[in-house]
Design an enzyme around this catalytic site. Structure first.
Site, PDB file in Angstrom:
ATOM      1  N   SER A  46     -16.630 -40.529  -7.705  1.00  0.00           N
ATOM      2  CA  SER A  46     -14.836 -40.075  -7.660  1.00  0.00           C
ATOM      3  C   SER A  46     -14.900 -38.653  -6.867  1.00  0.00           C
ATOM      4  CB  SER A  46     -14.584 -39.734  -9.220  1.00  0.00           C
ATOM      5  OG  SER A  46     -14.538 -40.963 -10.139  1.00  0.00           O
ATOM      6  N   GLY A 225     -13.139 -44.105  -9.932  1.00  0.00           N
ATOM      7  CA  GLY A 225     -13.356 -44.151  -8.753  1.00  0.00           C
ATOM      8  C   GLY A 225     -12.817 -43.205  -7.986  1.00  0.00           C
ATOM      9  N   CYS A 253      -9.949 -43.978 -15.774  1.00  0.00           N
ATOM     10  CA  CYS A 253      -9.734 -43.218 -14.805  1.00  0.00           C
ATOM     11  C   CYS A 253      -9.070 -44.050 -13.674  1.00  0.00           C
ATOM     12  CB  CYS A 253     -11.045 -42.440 -14.132  1.00  0.00           C
ATOM     13  SG  CYS A 253     -10.643 -40.948 -13.217  1.00  0.00           S
ATOM     14  N   GLN A 257      -5.340 -46.335 -13.764  1.00  0.00           N
ATOM     15  CA  GLN A 257      -4.374 -46.152 -12.584  1.00  0.00           C
ATOM     16  C   GLN A 257      -3.999 -47.507 -12.038  1.00  0.00           C
ATOM     17  OE1 GLN A 257      -5.652 -43.068 -10.215  1.00  0.00           O
ATOM     18  NE2 GLN A 257      -5.696 -41.445 -11.664  1.00  0.00           N
ATOM     19  N   ASN A 295     -11.876 -36.021 -14.424  1.00  0.00           N
ATOM     20  CA  ASN A 295     -12.028 -35.768 -13.063  1.00  0.00           C
ATOM     21  C   ASN A 295     -11.063 -36.773 -12.127  1.00  0.00           C
ATOM     22  OD1 ASN A 295     -12.951 -35.526 -10.350  1.00  0.00           O
ATOM     23  ND2 ASN A 295     -14.808 -36.818 -10.643  1.00  0.00           N
ATOM     24  N   GLY A 297      -7.110 -36.651  -9.451  1.00  0.00           N
ATOM     25  CA  GLY A 297      -6.238 -35.841  -8.941  1.00  0.00           C
ATOM     26  C   GLY A 297      -4.784 -36.713  -8.562  1.00  0.00           C
ATOM     27  N   PHE A 298      -4.809 -37.738  -9.340  1.00  0.00           N
ATOM     28  CA  PHE A 298      -3.720 -38.646  -9.250  1.00  0.00           C
ATOM     29  C   PHE A 298      -3.368 -39.007 -10.783  1.00  0.00           C
ATOM     30  CE2 PHE A 298      -5.132 -39.006  -5.102  1.00  0.00           C
ATOM     31  CZ  PHE A 298      -4.116 -39.306  -4.380  1.00  0.00           C
ATOM     32  N   HIS A 336     -12.555 -39.377 -19.239  1.00  0.00           N
ATOM     33  CA  HIS A 336     -13.963 -40.099 -19.207  1.00  0.00           C
ATOM     34  C   HIS A 336     -14.646 -40.043 -20.489  1.00  0.00           C
ATOM     35  CE1 HIS A 336     -14.632 -40.881 -14.958  1.00  0.00           C
ATOM     36  NE2 HIS A 336     -13.639 -40.033 -14.708  1.00  0.00           N
ATOM     37  N   GLU A 338     -17.405 -41.670 -21.177  1.00  0.00           N
ATOM     38  CA  GLU A 338     -18.744 -41.437 -21.477  1.00  0.00           C
ATOM     39  C   GLU A 338     -19.298 -40.118 -21.096  1.00  0.00           C
ATOM     40  OE1 GLU A 338     -17.727 -41.124 -17.137  1.00  0.00           O
ATOM     41  OE2 GLU A 338     -16.710 -42.239 -18.812  1.00  0.00           O
TER      42      GLU A 338
END
Length: 363
Positions: A46, A225, A253, A257, A295, A297-298, A336, A338
């Site tokens: 990512s 990703g 993640c 999206q 983690n 940014g969108f 996340h 995990e």
């Protein structure tokens, strides 16, 4: 140590020392607030095309061990720290962080005021920037930074995805087949899917969903990703076909999206994103608050559709952390579960998805 420069796209210059590979690299400058887990962070796909600032002031203390790899190599474009420790204290350590960075030809800079840099990012948003190892500053450094196209509208999933399908773990004695779309999947996600009873097969990002359905699967998983989900038209189209056939579906993640976009929602670039292991998220079904590793940014924008309610909510900024679809076997989370690194509060979601698949198959 060689002198090194961190250059931001607004012309700001930080001077420090190199402790990685003696080269130059550009990318989006982001920060992560985790106190540990630098190896997992660096190897997380990512972080493709990003240079990571670690806010914890002393990095490298426990060295590097193969068990902490989240992919086959370092995925980040560079590393920024306040102080690097070249003498790790850990009986499992096999090499130093500096040796690890040099092995994968990744530049790193220490001696930076990471508090000042982080406050700049929080105020102004994540800038483009670059690390340059050189004896003196050159105006060409800023030109190279400004030539970096950024990550908006860039398909980075195709950069980090597997080139061919593969089986992860063992299929022996497993009840349900699970097709994993690899948009930059972390190894610990695959470990936990395998450990929770799935026969896991990983597919390249652009594999047509019809092809996987013909091979036979009981459910689909959309992985994490890098970057912007909007340009991943192929992923959105495949997800819509999966949902038309009513396969159980789990997205983490970037996968979350993509599912949001497949449902007609929109995504937006965040000012500086969520990166760290201490994000509080409320489960709106149970009322329980979970501390999560994140983690991204969108984010998915809440369109307030009654049949597609929010399932998880970030308590810091009230961004969407999960969505549901009325009458559909769907599970999505922006964070996340995990961890790797981070808290384990949300690992129950892997078992929850297994139970969802089992319930769906029973009809």
């Amino acid at each position: 140590m060689m002198k090194a420069f961190l250059v931001l796209d607004n012309g700001t210059i930080f001077e420090g020392e190199s402790f990685g590979y003696e080269t130059e690299s550009v990318g989006e400058i982001v920060f992560n607030t985790s106190m540990a887990g630098y190896q997992e962070i660096l190897t997380d796909p990512s972080y493709c095309n990003q240079i990571i600032t670690l806010t914890y002031p002393m990095i490298g203390n426990y060295g590097i061990h193969p068990d902490n790899m989240e992919s086959s190599k370092i995925q980040a474009s560079g590393l920024i720290v306040k102080e690097y420790v070249d003498l790790p204290s850990n009986f499992k350590s096999e090499k130093t962080l500096s040796q690890f960075l040099k092995e994968y030809k990744i530049p790193a800079i220490q001696g930076i005021d990471t508090r000042k840099l982080t406050r700049f990012i929080r105020t102004n948003g994540s800038p483009n920037g670059g690390i340059f190892v050189a004896s003196e500053y050159s105006p060409s450094f800023l030109e190279k930074v400004k030539s970096f196209p950024g990550i908006i509208n860039a398909d980075l999933a195709e950069v980090v995805t597997t080139s061919s399908k593969y089986i992860f773990g063992t299929h022996t004695g497993k009840k349900f087949k699970l097709a994993v779309y690899d948009y930059g999947v972390k190894t610990n996600i695959l470990r936990l899917l395998d450990a929770n009873g799935f026969a896991v097969t990983v597919y390249p990002a652009k594999t047509p969903s019809e092809e996987i359905m013909k091979e036979g699967t009981d459910a689909f998983f959309l992985s994490n990703g890098p970057g912007d989900p909007a340009p991943l038209d192929y992923a959105i189209a495949s997800t819509q076909k999966i949902m038309e056939k009513r396969y159980p579906l789990f997205g983490i993640c970037l996968g979350h999206q993509i599912i949001g976009l497949s449902l007609g929602k929109k995504t937006e670039k965040m000012k500086f994103g969520h990166r760290g292991g201490n994000q509080p998220v409320k489960n709106l079904e149970t009322g329980q608050v979970e501390i999560t590793s994140q983690n991204h940014g969108f984010a998915v924008i809440d369109d307030q559709k009654q049949d597609e309610p929010i399932s998880f909510l970030n308590l810091n900024d009230h961004t969407v952390e999960g969505i549901l679809k009325s009458g559909y076997p769907l599970l999505t989370v922006q964070y996340h579960p995990e961890s790797a690194p981070g808290p384990n509060d949300s690992r129950y979601l892997f078992q929850k998805f297994y139970d969802l698949v089992e319930k769906t198959k029973k009809g």
